[in-house]
Write a protein that holds these residues in place. Structure first.
Motif, PDB file in Angstrom:
ATOM      1  N   HIS A  37       0.830  -1.209   0.000  1.00 35.73           N
ATOM      2  CA  HIS A  37       0.000   0.000   0.000  1.00 35.73           C
ATOM      3  C   HIS A  37       0.862   1.256   0.000  1.00 35.73           C
ATOM      4  O   HIS A  37       0.630   2.184  -0.789  1.00 35.73           O
ATOM      5  CB  HIS A  37      -0.915  -0.005   1.221  1.00 35.73           C
ATOM      6  CG  HIS A  37      -1.719   1.250   1.379  1.00 35.73           C
ATOM      7  ND1 HIS A  37      -2.760   1.583   0.521  1.00 35.73           N
ATOM      8  CD2 HIS A  37      -1.620   2.270   2.276  1.00 35.73           C
ATOM      9  CE1 HIS A  37      -3.271   2.747   0.890  1.00 35.73           C
ATOM     10  NE2 HIS A  37      -2.602   3.184   1.948  1.00 35.73           N
ATOM     11  N   ALA A  41       1.275   3.520  -3.473  1.00 34.77           N
ATOM     12  CA  ALA A  41       0.731   4.871  -3.421  1.00 34.77           C
ATOM     13  C   ALA A  41       1.778   5.911  -3.806  1.00 34.77           C
ATOM     14  O   ALA A  41       1.451   6.987  -4.325  1.00 34.77           O
ATOM     15  CB  ALA A  41       0.200   5.166  -2.018  1.00 34.77           C
ATOM     16  N   TYR A  47      -2.506   3.907  -8.862  1.00 32.33           N
ATOM     17  CA  TYR A  47      -2.974   3.276  -7.638  1.00 32.33           C
ATOM     18  C   TYR A  47      -3.914   4.171  -6.842  1.00 32.33           C
ATOM     19  O   TYR A  47      -4.966   3.719  -6.376  1.00 32.33           O
ATOM     20  CB  TYR A  47      -1.774   2.872  -6.775  1.00 32.33           C
ATOM     21  CG  TYR A  47      -2.141   2.180  -5.485  1.00 32.33           C
ATOM     22  CD1 TYR A  47      -2.412   0.816  -5.453  1.00 32.33           C
ATOM     23  CD2 TYR A  47      -2.210   2.891  -4.287  1.00 32.33           C
ATOM     24  CE1 TYR A  47      -2.745   0.176  -4.268  1.00 32.33           C
ATOM     25  CE2 TYR A  47      -2.543   2.263  -3.097  1.00 32.33           C
ATOM     26  CZ  TYR A  47      -2.805   0.906  -3.096  1.00 32.33           C
ATOM     27  OH  TYR A  47      -3.145   0.284  -1.911  1.00 32.33           O
ATOM     28  N   SER A  48      -3.554   5.433  -6.703  1.00 27.55           N
ATOM     29  CA  SER A  48      -4.366   6.351  -5.897  1.00 27.55           C
ATOM     30  C   SER A  48      -5.731   6.613  -6.513  1.00 27.55           C
ATOM     31  O   SER A  48      -6.671   7.011  -5.812  1.00 27.55           O
ATOM     32  CB  SER A  48      -3.617   7.673  -5.694  1.00 27.55           C
ATOM     33  OG  SER A  48      -2.391   7.453  -5.022  1.00 27.55           O
ATOM     34  N   PRO A  51     -10.528   2.498  -7.105  1.00 24.19           N
ATOM     35  CA  PRO A  51     -11.506   2.352  -6.014  1.00 24.19           C
ATOM     36  C   PRO A  51     -10.883   1.565  -4.862  1.00 24.19           C
ATOM     37  O   PRO A  51      -9.905   0.827  -5.052  1.00 24.19           O
ATOM     38  CB  PRO A  51     -12.654   1.567  -6.662  1.00 24.19           C
ATOM     39  CG  PRO A  51     -12.448   1.689  -8.123  1.00 24.19           C
ATOM     40  CD  PRO A  51     -10.987   1.870  -8.347  1.00 24.19           C
ATOM     41  N   LYS A  52     -11.428   1.698  -3.679  1.00 27.69           N
ATOM     42  CA  LYS A  52     -10.870   1.058  -2.493  1.00 27.69           C
ATOM     43  C   LYS A  52     -10.729  -0.445  -2.673  1.00 27.69           C
ATOM     44  O   LYS A  52      -9.709  -1.041  -2.314  1.00 27.69           O
ATOM     45  CB  LYS A  52     -11.773   1.358  -1.283  1.00 27.69           C
ATOM     46  CG  LYS A  52     -11.248   0.791   0.038  1.00 27.69           C
ATOM     47  CD  LYS A  52      -9.947   1.453   0.450  1.00 27.69           C
ATOM     48  CE  LYS A  52      -9.497   0.951   1.812  1.00 27.69           C
ATOM     49  NZ  LYS A  52      -8.206   1.572   2.219  1.00 27.69           N
ATOM     50  N   LEU A  53     -11.741  -1.091  -3.239  1.00 32.65           N
ATOM     51  CA  LEU A  53     -11.711  -2.541  -3.407  1.00 32.65           C
ATOM     52  C   LEU A  53     -10.612  -2.977  -4.374  1.00 32.65           C
ATOM     53  O   LEU A  53      -9.996  -4.027  -4.189  1.00 32.65           O
ATOM     54  CB  LEU A  53     -13.073  -3.041  -3.895  1.00 32.65           C
ATOM     55  CG  LEU A  53     -13.330  -4.549  -3.776  1.00 32.65           C
ATOM     56  CD1 LEU A  53     -13.163  -5.010  -2.332  1.00 32.65           C
ATOM     57  CD2 LEU A  53     -14.706  -4.900  -4.293  1.00 32.65           C
ATOM     58  N   LYS A  54     -10.362  -2.173  -5.393  1.00 31.30           N
ATOM     59  CA  LYS A  54      -9.308  -2.504  -6.349  1.00 31.30           C
ATOM     60  C   LYS A  54      -7.936  -2.334  -5.712  1.00 31.30           C
ATOM     61  O   LYS A  54      -7.012  -3.103  -5.995  1.00 31.30           O
ATOM     62  CB  LYS A  54      -9.427  -1.622  -7.595  1.00 31.30           C
ATOM     63  CG  LYS A  54      -8.659  -2.160  -8.803  1.00 31.30           C
ATOM     64  CD  LYS A  54      -9.055  -1.433 -10.065  1.00 31.30           C
ATOM     65  CE  LYS A  54      -8.413  -2.075 -11.279  1.00 31.30           C
ATOM     66  NZ  LYS A  54      -8.829  -1.427 -12.550  1.00 31.30           N
ATOM     67  N   GLN A  55      -7.783  -1.355  -4.832  1.00 31.25           N
ATOM     68  CA  GLN A  55      -6.538  -1.200  -4.090  1.00 31.25           C
ATOM     69  C   GLN A  55      -6.295  -2.405  -3.185  1.00 31.25           C
ATOM     70  O   GLN A  55      -5.158  -2.898  -3.064  1.00 31.25           O
ATOM     71  CB  GLN A  55      -6.564   0.080  -3.249  1.00 31.25           C
ATOM     72  CG  GLN A  55      -6.523   1.359  -4.050  1.00 31.25           C
ATOM     73  CD  GLN A  55      -6.482   2.594  -3.164  1.00 31.25           C
ATOM     74  OE1 GLN A  55      -6.436   2.500  -1.933  1.00 31.25           O
ATOM     75  NE2 GLN A  55      -6.506   3.768  -3.782  1.00 31.25           N
ATOM     76  N   ILE A  56      -7.364  -2.905  -2.566  1.00 31.65           N
ATOM     77  CA  ILE A  56      -7.253  -4.080  -1.707  1.00 31.65           C
ATOM     78  C   ILE A  56      -6.794  -5.286  -2.511  1.00 31.65           C
ATOM     79  O   ILE A  56      -5.904  -6.038  -2.088  1.00 31.65           O
ATOM     80  CB  ILE A  56      -8.606  -4.356  -1.008  1.00 31.65           C
ATOM     81  CG1 ILE A  56      -8.900  -3.269   0.023  1.00 31.65           C
ATOM     82  CG2 ILE A  56      -8.605  -5.734  -0.351  1.00 31.65           C
ATOM     83  CD1 ILE A  56     -10.285  -3.328   0.611  1.00 31.65           C
ATOM     84  N   ASN A  59      -3.059  -5.043  -3.397  1.00 29.63           N
ATOM     85  CA  ASN A  59      -2.186  -5.406  -2.276  1.00 29.63           C
ATOM     86  C   ASN A  59      -2.268  -6.894  -1.965  1.00 29.63           C
ATOM     87  O   ASN A  59      -1.263  -7.517  -1.592  1.00 29.63           O
ATOM     88  CB  ASN A  59      -2.569  -4.595  -1.040  1.00 29.63           C
ATOM     89  CG  ASN A  59      -2.424  -3.097  -1.267  1.00 29.63           C
ATOM     90  OD1 ASN A  59      -1.536  -2.659  -1.993  1.00 29.63           O
ATOM     91  ND2 ASN A  59      -3.297  -2.311  -0.665  1.00 29.63           N
TER      92      ASN A  59
END
Length: 261
Positions: A37, A41, A47-48, A51-56, A59
């Motif tokens: 993360h 970032a 990355y920034s 969406p939150k789920l795609k960042q999850i 990682n």
């Protein structure tokens, strides 16, 4: 000197190896997730904006990539490079052999599968459907049994070798995520996935079935649970591998056809 003595003491207290190795695997997954993360970032502009789920998922795939590299390297060493599982009759039946290192590595992988399974359930079905749940439970059950009993560890490492395909699959997802689906790298990656999957999850499993056949005399002497896991586990995983391989083959043919046109 003190560190060496501590490690020898750790090896002597064999019962601590499964517990601490699983904990080590879980903690490492958490550290890799947080590191991914922070690094992503900073170093990846896309990355920034995810969406939150795609960042999850980004990682989460970093964790699975690191585990795949770790498990592949140690599996090759233990199963083929070292003489731990060689067919040397003077060392006793191959299915009854284990070492502190082989048990520790299996524990780390169990810790990874526990962590990944927890994330799959928490974000279900975003990180994987029922086939992933089945795959993880079977893998974790077989690895955990071999770790705790020291039996059938050779087959546990054959299962872990199938993780060889994971980095390529994750790289494909990363390329798609950053908008490189039409690039040459994406095409080469698809062919590489096809080849590694063919070797690590199809041909290797054929070798596993041959090994099971040729060592059946040892297998039938195992406890009922071990006997069941060795005979049934590879069959179910092999069917899953064939199902995914069919999809990979169709996708590769489609991509090559589009590129050719």
């Amino acid at each position: 000197m003190m560190i060496s003595q501590l490690f020898k003491g750790y090896e002597y207290e064999y019962q601590w190896i499964p517990c601490t190795s699983i904990l080590f695997g879980i903690v490492t997954c958490k550290l890799v997730y947080d590191s991914s993360h922070l690094i992503s970032a900073t170093c990846f502009k896309h990355y920034s904006n995810f969406p939150k789920l795609k960042q999850i998922e980004w990682n989460n795939r970093a964790i699975s990539t690191l585990h795949a590299i770790f498990s592949t390297a140690l599996s090759i060493y233990l199963a083929f490079w070292s003489d731990l599982y060689s067919d040397d009759l003077q060392r006793g039946p191959v299915l009854y052999r284990s070492s502190n290192l082989s048990t520790f590595v299996l524990g780390v992988s169990v810790g990874y599968f526990l962590s990944d399974l927890a994330m799959i359930f928490w974000f279900y079905p975003a990180l994987g459907g029922l086939e992933y749940v089945l795959h993880h439970f079977l893998s974790m059950g077989g690895l955990g049994y071999s770790m705790l009993t020291g039996l059938g560890q050779f087959y546990a490492y054959m299962v872990l070798l199938s993780e060889t395909t994971t980095p390529g699959i994750n790289l494909r997802w990363y390329l798609d995520a950053v908008g490189m689906k039409k690039s040459k790298s994406y095409l080469v990656n698809g062919v590489a996935i096809f080849l590694t999957w063919l070797v690590a999850r199809i041909l290797l499993f054929m070798y596993v079935f041959y090994h099971i056949y040729s060592h059946y005399g040892q297998i039938k002497q195992l406890p009922d649970l071990g006997y069941f896991l060795i005979l049934i586990g590879p069959c179910i995983l092999g069917c899953l591998n064939m199902m995914w391989f069919t999809k990979i083959t169709k996708g590769m043919i489609k991509t090559l056809t589009v590129k050719h046109d």
